[in-house]
Write a protein that holds these residues in place. Sequence first.
Motif, PDB file in Angstrom:
ATOM      1  N   ALA A 112       5.521  -1.271   1.183  1.00  0.00           N
ATOM      2  CA  ALA A 112       5.865  -0.388   2.164  1.00  0.00           C
ATOM      3  C   ALA A 112       7.033  -0.812   2.994  1.00  0.00           C
ATOM      4  O   ALA A 112       7.905   0.016   3.345  1.00  0.00           O
ATOM      5  CB  ALA A 112       4.757  -0.441   3.161  1.00  0.00           C
ATOM      6  N   ARG A 113       7.215  -2.195   3.140  1.00  0.00           N
ATOM      7  CA  ARG A 113       8.747  -2.697   3.994  1.00  0.00           C
ATOM      8  C   ARG A 113       9.839  -2.272   2.946  1.00  0.00           C
ATOM      9  O   ARG A 113      10.943  -1.972   3.529  1.00  0.00           O
ATOM     10  CB  ARG A 113       8.443  -4.195   4.139  1.00  0.00           C
ATOM     11  N   LYS A 114       9.883  -2.581   1.705  1.00  0.00           N
ATOM     12  CA  LYS A 114      10.756  -2.414   0.850  1.00  0.00           C
ATOM     13  C   LYS A 114      11.305  -0.686   0.747  1.00  0.00           C
ATOM     14  O   LYS A 114      12.434  -0.511   0.690  1.00  0.00           O
ATOM     15  CB  LYS A 114      10.599  -2.879  -0.707  1.00  0.00           C
ATOM     16  N   LYS A 115      10.177  -0.144   0.941  1.00  0.00           N
ATOM     17  CA  LYS A 115      10.596   1.445   0.961  1.00  0.00           C
ATOM     18  C   LYS A 115      10.843   2.144   2.037  1.00  0.00           C
ATOM     19  O   LYS A 115      11.126   3.046   2.252  1.00  0.00           O
ATOM     20  CB  LYS A 115       9.317   2.161   0.055  1.00  0.00           C
ATOM     21  N   GLY A 116      10.829   1.506   2.920  1.00  0.00           N
ATOM     22  CA  GLY A 116      10.980   2.043   4.827  1.00  0.00           C
ATOM     23  C   GLY A 116       9.843   2.803   4.976  1.00  0.00           C
ATOM     24  O   GLY A 116       9.955   3.748   5.801  1.00  0.00           O
ATOM     25  N   LEU A 117       8.800   2.337   4.540  1.00  0.00           N
ATOM     26  CA  LEU A 117       7.410   3.315   4.767  1.00  0.00           C
ATOM     27  C   LEU A 117       6.449   2.815   5.758  1.00  0.00           C
ATOM     28  O   LEU A 117       6.430   1.561   5.604  1.00  0.00           O
ATOM     29  CB  LEU A 117       6.568   3.899   3.345  1.00  0.00           C
ATOM     30  N   SER A 118       5.567   3.468   6.121  1.00  0.00           N
ATOM     31  CA  SER A 118       4.515   2.854   6.860  1.00  0.00           C
ATOM     32  C   SER A 118       3.506   2.402   6.160  1.00  0.00           C
ATOM     33  O   SER A 118       2.641   3.014   5.409  1.00  0.00           O
ATOM     34  CB  SER A 118       3.673   3.879   7.976  1.00  0.00           C
ATOM     35  N   PHE A 119       2.990   1.093   6.138  1.00  0.00           N
ATOM     36  CA  PHE A 119       1.923   0.698   5.411  1.00  0.00           C
ATOM     37  C   PHE A 119       0.657   1.186   5.753  1.00  0.00           C
ATOM     38  O   PHE A 119       0.038   1.503   4.971  1.00  0.00           O
ATOM     39  CB  PHE A 119       1.746  -1.029   5.506  1.00  0.00           C
ATOM     40  N   TRP A 120       0.407   1.267   6.975  1.00  0.00           N
ATOM     41  CA  TRP A 120      -0.916   1.935   7.380  1.00  0.00           C
ATOM     42  C   TRP A 120      -0.995   3.426   6.839  1.00  0.00           C
ATOM     43  O   TRP A 120      -2.152   3.855   6.762  1.00  0.00           O
ATOM     44  CB  TRP A 120      -0.727   1.862   8.999  1.00  0.00           C
ATOM     45  N   LYS A 121      -0.064   4.289   6.886  1.00  0.00           N
ATOM     46  CA  LYS A 121      -0.217   5.527   6.188  1.00  0.00           C
ATOM     47  C   LYS A 121      -0.489   5.346   4.910  1.00  0.00           C
ATOM     48  O   LYS A 121      -1.344   6.160   4.203  1.00  0.00           O
ATOM     49  CB  LYS A 121       1.115   6.292   6.486  1.00  0.00           C
ATOM     50  N   LEU A 122       0.193   4.522   4.079  1.00  0.00           N
ATOM     51  CA  LEU A 122      -0.192   4.333   2.699  1.00  0.00           C
ATOM     52  C   LEU A 122      -1.413   3.656   2.603  1.00  0.00           C
ATOM     53  O   LEU A 122      -2.400   4.331   1.407  1.00  0.00           O
ATOM     54  CB  LEU A 122       1.034   3.201   1.940  1.00  0.00           C
ATOM     55  N   ALA A 123      -1.836   2.778   3.411  1.00  0.00           N
ATOM     56  CA  ALA A 123      -3.070   2.228   3.154  1.00  0.00           C
ATOM     57  C   ALA A 123      -4.334   3.160   3.553  1.00  0.00           C
ATOM     58  O   ALA A 123      -5.382   3.264   3.031  1.00  0.00           O
ATOM     59  CB  ALA A 123      -3.397   1.077   4.175  1.00  0.00           C
ATOM     60  N   ASP A 124      -4.098   4.187   4.312  1.00  0.00           N
ATOM     61  CA  ASP A 124      -4.993   5.188   4.755  1.00  0.00           C
ATOM     62  C   ASP A 124      -5.242   5.946   3.671  1.00  0.00           C
ATOM     63  O   ASP A 124      -6.263   6.668   3.318  1.00  0.00           O
ATOM     64  CB  ASP A 124      -4.453   6.138   6.058  1.00  0.00           C
ATOM     65  N   ILE A 125      -4.249   6.289   2.973  1.00  0.00           N
ATOM     66  CA  ILE A 125      -4.239   7.309   1.723  1.00  0.00           C
ATOM     67  C   ILE A 125      -4.981   6.840   0.772  1.00  0.00           C
ATOM     68  O   ILE A 125      -5.851   7.528   0.039  1.00  0.00           O
ATOM     69  CB  ILE A 125      -2.791   7.958   1.522  1.00  0.00           C
ATOM     70  N   VAL A 126      -4.726   5.581   0.276  1.00  0.00           N
ATOM     71  CA  VAL A 126      -5.104   4.949  -0.878  1.00  0.00           C
ATOM     72  C   VAL A 126      -6.774   4.346  -0.816  1.00  0.00           C
ATOM     73  O   VAL A 126      -7.414   3.999  -1.506  1.00  0.00           O
ATOM     74  CB  VAL A 126      -4.481   3.684  -1.370  1.00  0.00           C
ATOM     75  N   ALA A 127      -6.980   4.354   0.799  1.00  0.00           N
ATOM     76  CA  ALA A 127      -8.351   3.627   1.144  1.00  0.00           C
ATOM     77  C   ALA A 127      -9.860   4.190   0.121  1.00  0.00           C
ATOM     78  O   ALA A 127     -10.352   3.535  -0.393  1.00  0.00           O
ATOM     79  CB  ALA A 127      -8.598   3.902   2.562  1.00  0.00           C
ATOM     80  N   PRO A 128      -9.865   5.646   0.094  1.00  0.00           N
ATOM     81  CA  PRO A 128     -10.999   6.212  -0.735  1.00  0.00           C
ATOM     82  C   PRO A 128     -10.709   5.809  -2.185  1.00  0.00           C
ATOM     83  O   PRO A 128     -11.600   5.803  -2.900  1.00  0.00           O
ATOM     84  CB  PRO A 128     -10.886   7.699  -0.214  1.00  0.00           C
ATOM     85  N   SER A 129      -9.469   5.924  -2.729  1.00  0.00           N
ATOM     86  CA  SER A 129      -9.189   5.193  -3.790  1.00  0.00           C
ATOM     87  C   SER A 129      -9.795   3.953  -4.312  1.00  0.00           C
ATOM     88  O   SER A 129     -10.182   3.878  -5.384  1.00  0.00           O
ATOM     89  CB  SER A 129      -7.667   5.461  -4.164  1.00  0.00           C
ATOM     90  N   ILE A 130      -9.523   3.120  -3.228  1.00  0.00           N
ATOM     91  CA  ILE A 130      -9.801   1.839  -3.624  1.00  0.00           C
ATOM     92  C   ILE A 130     -11.267   1.537  -3.769  1.00  0.00           C
ATOM     93  O   ILE A 130     -12.046   1.051  -4.539  1.00  0.00           O
ATOM     94  CB  ILE A 130      -9.611   0.752  -2.452  1.00  0.00           C
ATOM     95  N   LEU A 131     -12.186   2.380  -2.965  1.00  0.00           N
ATOM     96  CA  LEU A 131     -13.536   2.673  -3.277  1.00  0.00           C
ATOM     97  C   LEU A 131     -14.086   3.005  -4.383  1.00  0.00           C
ATOM     98  O   LEU A 131     -14.921   2.588  -5.050  1.00  0.00           O
ATOM     99  CB  LEU A 131     -14.121   3.432  -1.822  1.00  0.00           C
ATOM    100  N   VAL A 132     -13.382   4.262  -5.019  1.00  0.00           N
ATOM    101  CA  VAL A 132     -13.633   4.753  -6.290  1.00  0.00           C
ATOM    102  C   VAL A 132     -13.479   3.700  -7.547  1.00  0.00           C
ATOM    103  O   VAL A 132     -14.483   3.541  -8.349  1.00  0.00           O
ATOM    104  CB  VAL A 132     -12.620   5.894  -6.528  1.00  0.00           C
ATOM    105  N   GLY A 133     -12.583   2.761  -7.289  1.00  0.00           N
ATOM    106  CA  GLY A 133     -12.192   1.705  -8.229  1.00  0.00           C
ATOM    107  C   GLY A 133     -13.598   0.667  -8.168  1.00  0.00           C
ATOM    108  O   GLY A 133     -14.018   0.144  -9.101  1.00  0.00           O
ATOM    109  N   GLN A 134     -13.667   0.343  -7.010  1.00  0.00           N
ATOM    110  CA  GLN A 134     -14.912  -0.676  -6.824  1.00  0.00           C
ATOM    111  C   GLN A 134     -16.294   0.047  -7.117  1.00  0.00           C
ATOM    112  O   GLN A 134     -16.978  -0.671  -7.750  1.00  0.00           O
ATOM    113  CB  GLN A 134     -14.963  -1.038  -5.414  1.00  0.00           C
ATOM    114  N   MET A 135     -16.648   1.446  -6.981  1.00  0.00           N
ATOM    115  CA  MET A 135     -17.737   1.871  -7.393  1.00  0.00           C
ATOM    116  C   MET A 135     -17.690   1.865  -8.992  1.00  0.00           C
ATOM    117  O   MET A 135     -18.943   1.590  -9.441  1.00  0.00           O
ATOM    118  CB  MET A 135     -17.717   3.394  -6.881  1.00  0.00           C
TER     119      MET A 135
END
Length: 271
Positions: A112-135
């Motif tokens: 996120a820092r390299k791309k000049g993006l908000s880590f928190w915004k990216l993390a919020d978006i991918v949070a459900p995706s992480i749970l899908v992978g864990q499930m």
Amino acid sequence: MMESTIHPLSKVFLQLGPISIKWYGVLIGMGVIIGLWMAVREGKRLGIREEIFMDLILYAVPIGIICARIYYVLFNLDFYTKYPSEIPKIWHGGLAIHGGLIGGTITGIIYARKKGLSFWKLADIVAPSILVGQMLGRWGNFMNQEAYGGVVSRSFLESLHLPNWIINQMYINGAYHHPTFLYESMWSLLGIIVLLSLRKVNIRRGELFLTYLIWYSIGRYFIEGLRTDSLMLTSTIRMAQFISILIIMASIIILIYRRVTGLSNKRYLDA
């Protein structure tokens, strides 16, 4: 059904000559693909290009898997020092979710820092995706007959209204066991529903990801207490439970700190 006639499900999804494609890898791959699709779809809605998530996953997934394996190996050194050739054989199982989460999060912060993006915004978006992978990953544990709990009776499993193919797969080393893989998988599914619902109320930025950390850690703490194959910090303290408590405490502190300092004034749907 006589226990002596019960045979476990095959760990092999597809056999191509000498090459065996295991269910464990297939299910983890499915989790990655579905999770990526979800993140890309939501990212487009919030104005983030598809390539951002495509590039992120190229770094986060392999680094996460490597860290998950390193974490697992470090707490099973007695075995892996005797059989070092087993260390790279992740298809035999042995990926610690906490290790993967640590590696993936650090990768996401740097990316996120390299791309000049908000880590928190990216993390919020991918949070459900992480749970899908864990499930889905827990079903890989099911196929490998690992990550199970203590001994129970067949009648107990039948009282859960489980199909016979799940009950039979829980017959391991001469006894039936708690299907802790299923408990955690169902907890993750409920968590996905919770996170997707929180998107609609335009929660503060970063709090979706922190909610994921708290949700997963609460479930993991209690389910870990039923397992018989836990990685141990000491002779009496289970590593996953210790880490889960730390994650819950850290997430709550970070959430409060971000609110008090105004760092979370932006909302999930804000540009």
